[in-house]
Every structure is written in C-alpha cells, then in structure tokens.
Enzyme design. Sequence first.
Site, PDB file in Angstrom:
ATOM      1  N   GLN A 192      11.788  59.582  24.467  1.00 48.45           N
ATOM      2  CA  GLN A 192      12.164  58.764  23.301  1.00 48.45           C
ATOM      3  C   GLN A 192      10.954  58.149  22.607  1.00 48.45           C
ATOM      4  OE1 GLN A 192      15.117  55.747  24.248  1.00 48.45           O
ATOM      5  NE2 GLN A 192      15.968  57.202  25.696  1.00 48.45           N
ATOM      6  N   ARG A 235     -14.273  28.810  17.567  1.00 43.12           N
ATOM      7  CA  ARG A 235     -13.286  29.746  17.030  1.00 43.12           C
ATOM      8  C   ARG A 235     -12.500  29.046  15.928  1.00 43.12           C
ATOM      9  NH1 ARG A 235      -8.873  33.829  19.956  1.00 43.12           N
ATOM     10  NH2 ARG A 235      -9.530  35.500  18.566  1.00 43.12           N
ATOM     11  N   CYS A 247       2.806  46.285  20.046  1.00 43.85           N
ATOM     12  CA  CYS A 247       4.254  46.087  20.211  1.00 43.85           C
ATOM     13  C   CYS A 247       4.619  44.652  20.586  1.00 43.85           C
ATOM     14  CB  CYS A 247       4.810  47.051  21.252  1.00 43.85           C
ATOM     15  SG  CYS A 247       4.277  46.668  22.939  1.00 43.85           S
ATOM     16  N   TYR A 305      -4.063  24.627  17.287  1.00 46.25           N
ATOM     17  CA  TYR A 305      -4.163  23.691  18.408  1.00 46.25           C
ATOM     18  C   TYR A 305      -4.856  22.414  17.925  1.00 46.25           C
ATOM     19  CZ  TYR A 305      -2.596  27.702  21.080  1.00 46.25           C
ATOM     20  OH  TYR A 305      -1.853  28.765  21.535  1.00 46.25           O
ATOM     21  N   LYS A 334       4.931  52.450  12.867  1.00 44.44           N
ATOM     22  CA  LYS A 334       4.880  52.642  14.316  1.00 44.44           C
ATOM     23  C   LYS A 334       4.122  53.891  14.758  1.00 44.44           C
ATOM     24  CE  LYS A 334       8.184  51.291  16.919  1.00 44.44           C
ATOM     25  NZ  LYS A 334       9.497  51.224  17.567  1.00 44.44           N
ATOM     26  N   CYS A 353       2.802  41.360  26.167  1.00 42.97           N
ATOM     27  CA  CYS A 353       1.869  40.230  26.055  1.00 42.97           C
ATOM     28  C   CYS A 353       2.560  38.994  25.481  1.00 42.97           C
ATOM     29  CB  CYS A 353       0.627  40.638  25.274  1.00 42.97           C
ATOM     30  SG  CYS A 353       0.912  41.364  23.651  1.00 42.97           S
ATOM     31  N   ARG A 384      -5.804  42.597  22.774  1.00 39.50           N
ATOM     32  CA  ARG A 384      -4.793  43.490  23.325  1.00 39.50           C
ATOM     33  C   ARG A 384      -5.360  44.867  23.635  1.00 39.50           C
ATOM     34  NH1 ARG A 384      -0.843  42.493  18.571  1.00 39.50           N
ATOM     35  NH2 ARG A 384      -2.866  42.059  17.592  1.00 39.50           N
TER      36      ARG A 384
HETATM   37  C1  LIG Z   1      -1.124  37.169  25.478  1.00 43.04           C
HETATM   38  C2  LIG Z   1      -2.100  36.542  24.527  1.00 43.04           C
HETATM   39  C3  LIG Z   1      -2.598  35.278  24.795  1.00 43.04           C
HETATM   40  C4  LIG Z   1      -3.516  34.698  23.920  1.00 43.04           C
HETATM   41  N1  LIG Z   1      -4.109  33.504  24.256  1.00 43.04           N
HETATM   42  C5  LIG Z   1      -5.120  33.013  23.499  1.00 43.04           C
HETATM   43  C6  LIG Z   1      -5.908  31.906  23.919  1.00 43.04           C
HETATM   44  O1  LIG Z   1      -5.756  31.393  25.020  1.00 43.04           O
HETATM   45  N2  LIG Z   1      -6.862  31.451  23.078  1.00 43.04           N
HETATM   46  C7  LIG Z   1      -7.133  32.048  21.889  1.00 43.04           C
HETATM   47  O2  LIG Z   1      -8.032  31.613  21.179  1.00 43.04           O
HETATM   48  N3  LIG Z   1      -6.433  33.140  21.492  1.00 43.04           N
HETATM   49  C8  LIG Z   1      -5.466  33.635  22.266  1.00 43.04           C
HETATM   50  N4  LIG Z   1      -4.824  34.789  21.900  1.00 43.04           N
HETATM   51  C9  LIG Z   1      -5.223  35.473  20.669  1.00 43.04           C
HETATM   52  C10 LIG Z   1      -6.267  36.555  20.970  1.00 43.04           C
HETATM   53  O3  LIG Z   1      -7.471  35.995  21.380  1.00 43.04           O
HETATM   54  C11 LIG Z   1      -6.507  37.442  19.734  1.00 43.04           C
HETATM   55  O4  LIG Z   1      -7.024  36.656  18.717  1.00 43.04           O
HETATM   56  C12 LIG Z   1      -5.232  38.143  19.262  1.00 43.04           C
HETATM   57  O5  LIG Z   1      -4.618  38.788  20.343  1.00 43.04           O
HETATM   58  C13 LIG Z   1      -5.507  39.156  18.175  1.00 43.04           C
HETATM   59  O6  LIG Z   1      -6.477  40.055  18.562  1.00 43.04           O
HETATM   60  P1  LIG Z   1      -6.165  41.548  19.103  1.00 43.04           P
HETATM   61  O7  LIG Z   1      -5.466  42.276  18.034  1.00 43.04           O
HETATM   62  O8  LIG Z   1      -7.505  42.117  19.419  1.00 43.04           O
HETATM   63  O9  LIG Z   1      -5.303  41.380  20.305  1.00 43.04           O
HETATM   64  C14 LIG Z   1      -3.907  35.381  22.755  1.00 43.04           C
HETATM   65  C15 LIG Z   1      -3.400  36.653  22.514  1.00 43.04           C
HETATM   66  C16 LIG Z   1      -2.529  37.247  23.402  1.00 43.04           C
HETATM   67  C17 LIG Z   1      -2.049  38.653  23.145  1.00 43.04           C
END
Ligand SMILES: Cc1cc2nc3c(=O)[nH]c(=O)nc-3n(C[C@H](O)[C@H](O)[C@H](O)COP(=O)(O)O)c2cc1C
Length: 644
Positions: free
Chosen positions: A420, A220, A346, A172, A430, A350, A320
């Site tokens: 399944q 971040r 998966c 970003y 998986k 999301c 997630r």
């Molecule tokens: C649906 C979705 C939306 C996300 N939106 C943002 C966001 O707004 N800002 C951000 O810094 N990261 C965003 N992320 C990244 C997550 O903060 C995180 O870094 C990423 O899902 C990996 O971590 P996890 O394996 O614990 O899900 C998003 C992730 C998902 C799944």
Amino acid sequence: MITELFTSMDIAGCRIPNRLVVPAMVTNTCTKEGMVTERFIKYIEEKAKGGWGLIITEDYAVNVNAKGYELIPGLYNDEQMEGNKKLTEIVHQYESKLFCQIYHPGRQSTKLVNGNVTPLAPSAIKDPICQEPPKEMTVEEIRAIVKDFGDTAGRCKEVGFDGIEIHAAHGYLISEFLSPFTNKRVDEYGGCFDNRVRFLNEILESVRTAVGKEFPVIVRISGNEYLLGGRTEAESFELARHCEDIGFDAIHVSNGMYASAPIDQIIAPMYTKHALNMEVSEQIKKLVSIPVIVTNRINDPKMADTIIKMGKADFIGMGRGSLADPHLPEKAKAGKFDTIHYCIGCLQGCEQKLLEGDILTCLINPRVTREYENELKKTETPKKVMVAGAGPGGLTAAYTAAVRGHQVTVYEQRNDLGGQFKSAAYPLGKGELATFVSSMRKALKDLNVPIHINTEVTEELIQKEKPDAVIVATGAIPFIPNIKGRESDKIVTAEDVLLGISDVKEGPVVVCGGGEVGGETAHFLSQTIRDITIVEMQNDILNDMMIMTKICLTGYLHESGVKVLTEARVNEINEEGVIYTNASGEMVTLPANVVVSAFGYRSFNPLEEVARKYCGEVHVIGGAVKAASALHATKDGYEAGLAI
Ligand SMILES: Cc1cc2nc3c(=O)[nH]c(=O)nc-3n(C[C@H](O)[C@H](O)[C@H](O)COP(=O)(O)O)c2cc1C
C-alpha cells in the site's frame, strides 16, 4: 557532486568537522527528575557514529519547572551532571561536536508535565495548543530565570559539552519575550524592540558570566513566526544583527511557534516546501559575520550542499532526516545516496508521539530511540528466512533480519514493491514516500537479499524452500461492507484510482469513506474532475490522520471544491449512484458516475496456518495482524527481524 558539505568550519574556535547538524529534538527518554538515561545516550551516540558534524541535544530544562515535556533532561542541579559527563565522553570518541540546547518553555507547557506549576509567560495569554492560562511573570521571576540559564550553562561547560544553544525560537519563553504576538508588557521587558530583547540580553550576560567569552554560545531564533501580529522577517533581520552585537557565536534559523498554522509549523509537514527558511537565512548571512545554520524540511544531502554553495547558510540542520537515517552523513560522504532512508515528513512517529506524551519513534526507522536494546550484531545461527509481502513491514523485517546475517528472501505477489505504500505516494504532496521503498530495495540488494516479484508464497513454495522462519507480511486489503450493490461495476478502489489502473474520466464521483485514503483520493481526483463528494459515516473526516497533516488536507479539500457529507451511512450503490442515510435518518440518493471505495481495510493473512504446518517459526506482522498504519507495520517488521 557534493563540494561543501564535508568541509569543516569553526564556531567560536570549535572545529565542526562537516556542515551537517542534528538540531534539537525532544525524545522523551529521560527520567522525571531530568536525568539522562542509557537510552538517551545510545540514541545520541548512534548519530555520532553516523558522522554528523554537530549534534545539538534536545532542550534541557533550566529549572525543575521548566519542562514542556515530562521526560526531558535538565542541568539544573549537580546530580544531573554525572550522566551528562558520560554522554559527552561517549560522543567525543567520535568526530562529532556536541552542543547542549537550554530552554524554558514559558506558556508552551502544562501543569501536567512541569511539576504542577502554572506556566510562566511575559503576558497572560494562552497558547492555543497547550490551552493553559499562564501567569504573567514578575520582574523577580524574570531575574530568577535569568540566573537559572547562567547556572545551567555553567554545568554544561563543566560536564564537557562543546557549546551551548540558547533556545530563543519556537514560542518558548525567550521567544515569547521577543515576539509582539505574546509580549504585551509595558515595563522595561515589553513594548519596543530594545525592551523585548532585554530578557535575551540578560540571559546571555548570565551565561557568559558562567562560561566565559571564548566558549561557543549560539542562539536559535524563528525567522518568521507566520502569525498575525507575530515577528516577521524584517524584525528577525534586526534581531539577527542584535544577536551578533551582543556576542552570540552563531545563529540558527528556524521558524514558527505552536500557534502557527500547520503548514508553517516548527516541524513542517510533507506538504510544506523544502528548505522554507533558506531565504531568511540567506538574508541573515548577508547581515552577520558569524555562521548561520538553517533548518526545516531539508532532508537530502545534495540539497543541503546546494544551499551552502548558494551562500544561503553555513550549516544545515536535519532533524527528522537524522531520525530516519542516523547514518546519512557517512552514506552521503561515500556517495551512496540511493541507500539513504530519507525522511518523508509524515510526522507520525516523531511529532505525533510527543503529542501523545510518548517516546519518539520514526516510521522509516523504528530502531530510533531503541538503539540501547541491542547492537544489531550478526547472529551466530543464521537462518533461512522467507518474507511473504514487500510492503513497509515486510521490507523492514527483511532488512533487519538480513543486517543480522540471516539468509533472507522476499516474495511479493504483485509486480512491484511497496504494498500500500506504493499507491500512498501518489496523492498530492506525498511523492517522497517512494524514497522509502526505493532505498529499501537498494539496501536489500546490497545485502544480497533476492526479491521475487509476481510470486505468491504458496504451500508448495514453502514445502520446496523449507525455510527455518516465515514472516507473514501480506498486509491488509480494501474492504467493502455488506451493502446492496457492492458488486456494482461503478465501484473502483481508491488504490486503483491512484495507481491509474482505473481511469476516472467524469464526475460526479462519490468517495465512500472519509479516512486518509478517501480524502487523499478525492483531492487527487480534484485535479482533473469536477463534482466530487466524500461520504463519511463519522461526524468528521480524516480521523485516522496525524492532526497537523489532517488540518492541511482538510484545507486542500475545501480549496479544491470537494464536498463532504458526514454522519452519512452508505446503504446501497445502484445505477443512479449512492444511497445513504443522513443524520436525521432520511434516505438520500447522491448521483454518481463513479463510486470510489475507500471504506477501509481489513487484515489479509492467508498464509499463517499453512506456514505453521511446515515451519517452526512464523511471525505475522503489520496489516496481516490488523489493518493499521505503516508506522505499526515497520515497527512489527523491525521486531520480527530482531526476533529471528
Ligand atoms: C520530535 C521533535 C522534537 C523536537 N524538539 C525540539 C527541541 O527540543 N528544540 C528545538 O529547538 N527544536 C525541536 N524540534 C524542531 C527541530 O529541531 C527542527 O527544527 C524541525 O524538526 C524541523 O527540521 P527538520 O525538517 O530537519 O526535521 C523538534 C522536532 C521534532 C521532530
């Protein structure tokens, strides 16, 4: 044994009760005007109820054209404050702390979602996903956005957030300035490291002017962008030291940009190794004295505890993981690890939903973002419910109905649970799918739901049991089109291959059907067999897969030498092998010792009519309605469990 996870730690004097963090995740549940909604608040409240130490909101836009998704919140005007005051008050009824993530999407946006304005970027280079040519920012535009960050931060503090996360990761706008991949400027905002961090420095200064020195402000960053010419770890270490020097109170280590390869993505798929950022965060932790948060593909509280114990991070982000089970912390604290519904990576509910411009959901937890609809209260009229089929849909229906106090019994014709979804855990990468079935099994046991395997629901059984409601969750079954030789004993089903029921000893093997099941089965077989060909009638394979996982599997098939024929229609299976018509209309014979049938599935609903004869309430769900993904099945299951 868990030793670290449930100890508290301070971020700039803000006591975080435990080390489990919900990182920012866009839900697409706010209004076009950037107002928070009841739906958004309830979604966050559920996590606070579940015991997360720190919840970081999704990215809030710092101005009206700073949106990467249409329905994200903002704090760029005073009207947006009231809803956020309500949000912070609600979360503060619990122990969790709440930080607000603030951002500008830069080039990772489109006119369609950000108010019909050309996206801004340090340099006019298109993002390969958003595909919209951005405008190179003028210094005046840079200054205006620096001010927007400060103004937004001031409102964050005023409405009661406990801290702010400045989003300088994931490609970003701030991240674009930091990275040589996207920043090609030759003025004081581009070129050497000191120039590329100037935008971030000025933003922090503006934020500090608004909120003061004591208020927690964290950053971040992407530890590695995994891009040719992008920021690598060595420079991220330098960046981390710099972030501490200029006054950030913690560093949140993530990875990637939209442009990164799927396997290295911000939201890493199931094929990516767990905790892929932990080595980078460990190095950063050695360099700085402020707390370090690490995120990506950490879905297990024990793994999280070990990472902290090993000194690789102070806090663990589970994005997630918190969607799949908002109550993960309280379950982990109580030692009930086998009842946690684990994220399987998966991406179907999301990331896929966000790519479609839709609202976030989750295959494992279809209730996520729908918490506002009901409280899952116990019913006043408990019913006797018969669930026929223990695939993902049936299990979710049984669970939801049982949580609501109905007297549920599950019947499964096969000798095991999962439908399944059982064989779906066998392809490479998986295995975690099995956690869904095992945690459902345990949850149903805890809810005293009897599960009868090897038991077909028949007319007699319905007559005998006299249920008040029947949920038909009989799923979908493999389908072979009406071609010559469809009875050939060369044919085995993909499912039987995966489950080891059909032992394929020697190629050549032809897999008929290049959807997810065919692709995964070919990849699975390539471990032990040479000479495998997928025959697909469309002009591409894996069309039913989520785009990121599709790209990964396409690469694996290529690496493992599986041949792929597209625009090839199977006409016949005979002694020699498979006869197909190619794109030019020619008939071609492909030799095969074994033919794997992965043509597709058709719905299997042998029970509805019978059930309706004896029972006033019948719900048909998932594959029994239409052969579709497990995402549909669990959604249907949840809704049926609520409807009863
Ligand atoms: C649906 C979705 C939306 C996300 N939106 C943002 C966001 O707004 N800002 C951000 O810094 N990261 C965003 N992320 C990244 C997550 O903060 C995180 O870094 C990423 O899902 C990996 O971590 P996890 O394996 O614990 O899900 C998003 C992730 C998902 C799944």
